[in-house]
Design a protein around this motif. Structure first.
Motif, PDB file in Angstrom:
ATOM      1  N   TYR A   7       0.834  -1.204   0.000  1.00 15.98           N
ATOM      2  CA  TYR A   7       0.000   0.000   0.000  1.00 15.98           C
ATOM      3  C   TYR A   7       0.871   1.257   0.000  1.00 15.98           C
ATOM      4  N   SER A   9       0.087   5.053   1.315  1.00 13.50           N
ATOM      5  CA  SER A   9      -0.915   5.811   2.061  1.00 13.50           C
ATOM      6  C   SER A   9      -0.358   7.177   2.403  1.00 13.50           C
ATOM      7  N   HIS A  10      -1.174   8.186   2.231  1.00 12.33           N
ATOM      8  CA  HIS A  10      -0.706   9.535   2.526  1.00 12.33           C
ATOM      9  C   HIS A  10      -1.086   9.963   3.947  1.00 12.33           C
ATOM     10  N   SER A  13      -5.368   6.365   5.782  1.00 14.78           N
ATOM     11  CA  SER A  13      -6.613   5.688   5.429  1.00 14.78           C
ATOM     12  C   SER A  13      -6.364   4.453   4.564  1.00 14.78           C
ATOM     13  N   THR A  14      -5.513   4.569   3.567  1.00 16.89           N
ATOM     14  CA  THR A  14      -5.226   3.447   2.668  1.00 16.89           C
ATOM     15  C   THR A  14      -4.500   2.335   3.412  1.00 16.89           C
ATOM     16  N   LYS A  15      -3.645   2.698   4.332  1.00 16.26           N
ATOM     17  CA  LYS A  15      -2.979   1.684   5.165  1.00 16.26           C
ATOM     18  C   LYS A  15      -4.028   0.890   5.934  1.00 16.26           C
ATOM     19  N   SER A  36       4.507  -1.470   3.207  1.00 14.75           N
ATOM     20  CA  SER A  36       4.372  -0.142   2.613  1.00 14.75           C
ATOM     21  C   SER A  36       5.152  -0.106   1.309  1.00 14.75           C
ATOM     22  N   SER A  56      -3.338   2.063  -3.312  1.00 14.76           N
ATOM     23  CA  SER A  56      -2.786   3.405  -3.229  1.00 14.76           C
ATOM     24  C   SER A  56      -3.890   4.418  -3.005  1.00 14.76           C
ATOM     25  N   ALA A  57      -3.558   5.429  -2.241  1.00 17.07           N
ATOM     26  CA  ALA A  57      -4.412   6.610  -2.194  1.00 17.07           C
ATOM     27  C   ALA A  57      -4.328   7.264  -3.570  1.00 17.07           C
ATOM     28  N   SER A  88      -7.919   4.285  -3.091  1.00 15.10           N
ATOM     29  CA  SER A  88      -8.784   4.947  -2.113  1.00 15.10           C
ATOM     30  C   SER A  88      -8.618   6.444  -2.269  1.00 15.10           C
ATOM     31  N   GLY A 123     -12.327   6.840   1.171  1.00 14.63           N
ATOM     32  CA  GLY A 123     -11.287   6.968   2.180  1.00 14.63           C
ATOM     33  C   GLY A 123     -11.794   7.596   3.454  1.00 14.63           C
ATOM     34  N   ARG A 153     -15.109   4.968   4.626  1.00 18.44           N
ATOM     35  CA  ARG A 153     -14.789   3.623   4.155  1.00 18.44           C
ATOM     36  C   ARG A 153     -15.957   2.673   4.440  1.00 18.44           C
TER      37      ARG A 153
END
Length: 161
Positions: A7, A9-10, A13-15, A36, A56-57, A88, A123, A153
């Motif tokens: 993943y 994630s920024h 949320s995606t994590k 990651s 991925s975000a 996401s 997200g 989500r």
């Protein structure tokens, strides 16, 4: 079966989505490794995994750079195996219930990999818990003031995918 869930994630949320997917796979007796896309400590080796889930975000219609780089740099290892992609990003009631276009890179990934499916999940954003370590000052200010706050989500949909 051994599956790598990767993943990018920024804000975190995606994590969280990747972790939930990993948990759902483990409940089906799948051996799962979560990683990651930024993690370069363990390069992919051929035959290490039977399948891949790559998430991925999405910002401004594009997957995050680490997720794109992960696919491009590992295409020779990834291509012979099945891959499932998820993105996401949409947050806010105005956006999460409408159809979402594929991020720009999905067409390329479909040509390079054996992509079985691509799902777009809503997200979440909570400025009090978001990981803002990668954000610059301006981005932190915009996020705190203008991004819709909430967890959009749909966990049931995520687990079913």
């Amino acid at each position: 079966m051994r599956v790598l869930v990767v993943y990018a994630s920024h804000y975190g949320s995606t994590k969280g989505i990747a972790e939930r997917i990993g948990d759902a796979l483990r409940q089906q007796d799948v051996d799962v490794e979560l990683r990651s896309a930024d993690d370069e400590s363990a390069p992919l080796a051929e035959d290490s995994f039977d399948a891949y889930v790559i998430g991925s975000a999405v910002h401004a219609g594009h997957r995050l750079r680490p997720a794109v780089a992960f696919v491009r740099e590992n295409v020779d290892v990834l291509a012979p195996r099945s891959a499932w992609l998820f993105s996401s990003g949409p947050i806010g009631e105005k956006y999460v219930h409408g159809s979402q276009p594929d991020p720009a890179e999905i067409g390329e990934f479909r040509r390079l990999l054996d992509v079985r499916d691509h799902a777009v999940f809503a997200g979440s954003f909570d400025p009090t818990t978001a990981d803002l370590t990668k954000a610059g000052w301006l981005e932190r200010q915009i996020g705190k003031r203008f991004l819709p706050v909430g967890d959009f989500r749909d966990w049931a949909s995520i687990e079913a995918s």
